[in-house]
Design a protein around this motif. Structure first.
Motif, PDB file in Angstrom:
ATOM      1  N   ILE A 210     -17.577  -2.454 -31.077  1.00  0.00           N
ATOM      2  CA  ILE A 210     -18.783  -3.283 -31.059  1.00  0.00           C
ATOM      3  C   ILE A 210     -18.615  -4.345 -29.983  1.00  0.00           C
ATOM      4  CG2 ILE A 210     -20.257  -4.860 -32.380  1.00  0.00           C
ATOM      5  CD1 ILE A 210     -19.144  -3.427 -34.910  1.00  0.00           C
ATOM      6  N   LEU A 211     -19.584  -4.443 -29.101  1.00  0.00           N
ATOM      7  CA  LEU A 211     -19.567  -5.418 -28.012  1.00  0.00           C
ATOM      8  C   LEU A 211     -20.611  -6.488 -28.268  1.00  0.00           C
ATOM      9  CD1 LEU A 211     -18.764  -6.411 -25.151  1.00  0.00           C
ATOM     10  CD2 LEU A 211     -20.444  -4.778 -24.243  1.00  0.00           C
ATOM     11  N   ILE A 212     -20.202  -7.737 -28.173  1.00  0.00           N
ATOM     12  CA  ILE A 212     -21.108  -8.874 -28.311  1.00  0.00           C
ATOM     13  C   ILE A 212     -21.243  -9.546 -26.947  1.00  0.00           C
ATOM     14  CG2 ILE A 212     -21.473 -11.122 -29.400  1.00  0.00           C
ATOM     15  CD1 ILE A 212     -19.807 -10.092 -31.772  1.00  0.00           C
ATOM     16  N   VAL A 213     -22.467  -9.593 -26.442  1.00  0.00           N
ATOM     17  CA  VAL A 213     -22.728 -10.202 -25.135  1.00  0.00           C
ATOM     18  C   VAL A 213     -23.649 -11.392 -25.342  1.00  0.00           C
ATOM     19  CG1 VAL A 213     -23.533  -9.829 -22.786  1.00  0.00           C
ATOM     20  CG2 VAL A 213     -22.549  -7.920 -24.071  1.00  0.00           C
ATOM     21  N   GLY A 214     -23.110 -12.584 -25.166  1.00  0.00           N
ATOM     22  CA  GLY A 214     -23.904 -13.795 -25.279  1.00  0.00           C
ATOM     23  C   GLY A 214     -24.174 -14.399 -23.917  1.00  0.00           C
ATOM     24  N   GLN A 215     -24.324 -15.718 -23.897  1.00  0.00           N
ATOM     25  CA  GLN A 215     -24.662 -16.416 -22.651  1.00  0.00           C
ATOM     26  C   GLN A 215     -23.398 -16.896 -21.954  1.00  0.00           C
ATOM     27  OE1 GLN A 215     -29.081 -18.063 -23.932  1.00  0.00           O
ATOM     28  NE2 GLN A 215     -27.376 -19.475 -23.944  1.00  0.00           N
TER      29      GLN A 215
ATOM     30  N   GLY B 119     -10.889  -9.759 -34.650  1.00  0.00           N
ATOM     31  CA  GLY B 119      -9.985  -8.625 -34.622  1.00  0.00           C
ATOM     32  C   GLY B 119     -10.328  -7.650 -33.503  1.00  0.00           C
ATOM     33  N   GLU B 120      -9.668  -6.508 -33.515  1.00  0.00           N
ATOM     34  CA  GLU B 120      -9.772  -5.566 -32.409  1.00  0.00           C
ATOM     35  C   GLU B 120     -11.059  -4.743 -32.429  1.00  0.00           C
ATOM     36  OE1 GLU B 120      -6.300  -3.193 -32.074  1.00  0.00           O
ATOM     37  OE2 GLU B 120      -5.023  -4.885 -31.508  1.00  0.00           O
ATOM     38  N   ARG B 121     -11.824  -4.796 -33.512  1.00  0.00           N
ATOM     39  CA  ARG B 121     -13.058  -4.007 -33.578  1.00  0.00           C
ATOM     40  C   ARG B 121     -14.160  -4.593 -32.711  1.00  0.00           C
ATOM     41  NH1 ARG B 121     -17.173  -2.453 -37.746  1.00  0.00           N
ATOM     42  NH2 ARG B 121     -16.876  -4.430 -38.781  1.00  0.00           N
ATOM     43  N   PHE B 122     -14.122  -5.900 -32.466  1.00  0.00           N
ATOM     44  CA  PHE B 122     -15.160  -6.590 -31.710  1.00  0.00           C
ATOM     45  C   PHE B 122     -14.641  -6.998 -30.331  1.00  0.00           C
ATOM     46  CE2 PHE B 122     -16.551  -7.197 -36.050  1.00  0.00           C
ATOM     47  CZ  PHE B 122     -17.927  -7.075 -35.974  1.00  0.00           C
ATOM     48  N   ALA B 123     -15.389  -6.649 -29.298  1.00  0.00           N
ATOM     49  CA  ALA B 123     -15.188  -7.222 -27.967  1.00  0.00           C
ATOM     50  C   ALA B 123     -16.253  -8.293 -27.764  1.00  0.00           C
ATOM     51  CB  ALA B 123     -15.296  -6.148 -26.891  1.00  0.00           C
ATOM     52  N   ILE B 124     -15.844  -9.423 -27.234  1.00  0.00           N
ATOM     53  CA  ILE B 124     -16.772 -10.538 -27.011  1.00  0.00           C
ATOM     54  C   ILE B 124     -16.702 -10.900 -25.531  1.00  0.00           C
ATOM     55  CG2 ILE B 124     -17.397 -12.892 -27.643  1.00  0.00           C
ATOM     56  CD1 ILE B 124     -15.934 -12.450 -30.304  1.00  0.00           C
ATOM     57  N   ILE B 125     -17.719 -10.487 -24.796  1.00  0.00           N
ATOM     58  CA  ILE B 125     -17.754 -10.690 -23.349  1.00  0.00           C
ATOM     59  C   ILE B 125     -19.109 -11.284 -22.980  1.00  0.00           C
ATOM     60  CG2 ILE B 125     -17.536  -9.606 -21.093  1.00  0.00           C
ATOM     61  CD1 ILE B 125     -15.931  -7.385 -22.394  1.00  0.00           C
ATOM     62  N   PRO B 126     -19.209 -12.586 -22.816  1.00  0.00           N
ATOM     63  CA  PRO B 126     -20.501 -13.191 -22.475  1.00  0.00           C
ATOM     64  C   PRO B 126     -20.886 -12.913 -21.028  1.00  0.00           C
ATOM     65  CG  PRO B 126     -18.778 -14.849 -22.473  1.00  0.00           C
ATOM     66  CD  PRO B 126     -18.128 -13.571 -22.933  1.00  0.00           C
ATOM     67  N   MET B 127     -22.100 -13.263 -20.675  1.00  0.00           N
ATOM     68  CA  MET B 127     -22.539 -13.094 -19.296  1.00  0.00           C
ATOM     69  C   MET B 127     -21.816 -14.060 -18.366  1.00  0.00           C
ATOM     70  SD  MET B 127     -24.492 -10.536 -19.354  1.00  0.00           S
ATOM     71  CE  MET B 127     -24.843 -10.634 -17.607  1.00  0.00           C
ATOM     72  N   GLY B 128     -21.484 -15.233 -18.861  1.00  0.00           N
ATOM     73  CA  GLY B 128     -20.671 -16.196 -18.114  1.00  0.00           C
ATOM     74  C   GLY B 128     -19.471 -16.573 -18.957  1.00  0.00           C
ATOM     75  N   TYR B 129     -18.308 -16.651 -18.364  1.00  0.00           N
ATOM     76  CA  TYR B 129     -17.088 -16.822 -19.149  1.00  0.00           C
ATOM     77  C   TYR B 129     -16.655 -18.272 -19.274  1.00  0.00           C
ATOM     78  CZ  TYR B 129     -16.988 -11.924 -17.766  1.00  0.00           C
ATOM     79  OH  TYR B 129     -17.329 -10.616 -17.525  1.00  0.00           O
ATOM     80  N   CYS B 130     -17.192 -19.161 -18.428  1.00  0.00           N
ATOM     81  CA  CYS B 130     -16.822 -20.575 -18.452  1.00  0.00           C
ATOM     82  C   CYS B 130     -18.035 -21.441 -18.796  1.00  0.00           C
ATOM     83  CB  CYS B 130     -16.266 -21.016 -17.096  1.00  0.00           C
ATOM     84  SG  CYS B 130     -14.713 -20.225 -16.626  1.00  0.00           S
TER      85      CYS B 130
END
Length: 205
Positions: free
Chosen positions: A50-55, A89-100
């Motif tokens: 599961i990938l979560i893409v925020g701001q 945990g390892e099931r979720f990847a959390i990669i926002p559009m901007g990292y900083c």
């Protein structure tokens, strides 16, 4: 930019991803534009589903270095029906559009800087090939991943979630500032959230 940390081509998927994550976390491309300095905040494991893409991280997340470590994250975990231990945990990847943390503007935090996605996003996604569900939180994520498929407004895009499922689920930002939106759109809690929790639960199997 030179990518010097990559292990040999026959390295394990985790080793290859970890090398890339280390390089991302050392990124200083936008340093001159970041009021609190660079601190890329993201997480991923090679087997994430599961990938979560925020701001982009807010000031509190910048301080802690932990994704969604704020009131918005607490509400997001409630939406998903998961506890913090599972979320991180390892099931979720959390990669926002901007990292900083991009800093503040007149109406709140500034938009995520484009350099992050331009430099890193495709490489990161290539190293988490088992993603089955991507949650697109907010306008910036929806614009990038849905392109011309997204609707005229965020509300219309979220309401049309069935058009983007099963690969994508568009969501509003879970910030407390959006409480008026949640009150004005009861269908979100009544229709979309039960489906979302069921999808997250099914991904455990």
């Amino acid at each position: 930019m030179n990518h010097k940390r990559y292990p040999s081509p026959d390295a394990s998927p985790d080793a290859s991803l970890n090398a890339l994550l280390a390089e991302v976390r050392d990124c200083r491309v936008c340093e001159a534009h970041l009021p609190l300095g660079p601190r890329p905040v993201l997480q991923a494991a090679a087997g994430a589903r599961i990938l979560i893409v925020g701001q982009a991280p807010g000031a509190r997340v910048h301080a802690s270095g932990v994704p969604w470590d704020d009131a918005s994250g607490a509400r997001l975990r409630q939406w998903l029906g998961v506890e913090a231990a599972e979320f991180y945990g390892e099931r979720f990847a959390i990669i926002p559009m901007g990292y900083c943390y991009p800093g503040r503007g007149k109406g709140g935090d500034l938009p995520p800087r484009r350099e992050c996605a331009d430099l890193w996003l495709d490489m990161l996604l290539d190293k988490i090939p088992s993603i089955e569900l991507t949650l697109l939180i907010g306008l910036h994520a929806q614009r990038h991943f849905l392109g011309r498929r997204r609707k005229a407004t965020l509300t219309d895009t979220v309401r049309a979630w069935r058009e983007f499922a099963p690969a994508f689920i568009p969501l509003p930002h879970p910030s407390p500032r959006n409480t008026p939106w949640f009150q004005a759109n009861p269908w979100f809690e009544q229709e979309l959230l039960p489906m979302l929790k069921a999808r997250i639960e099914n991904r455990k199997k």
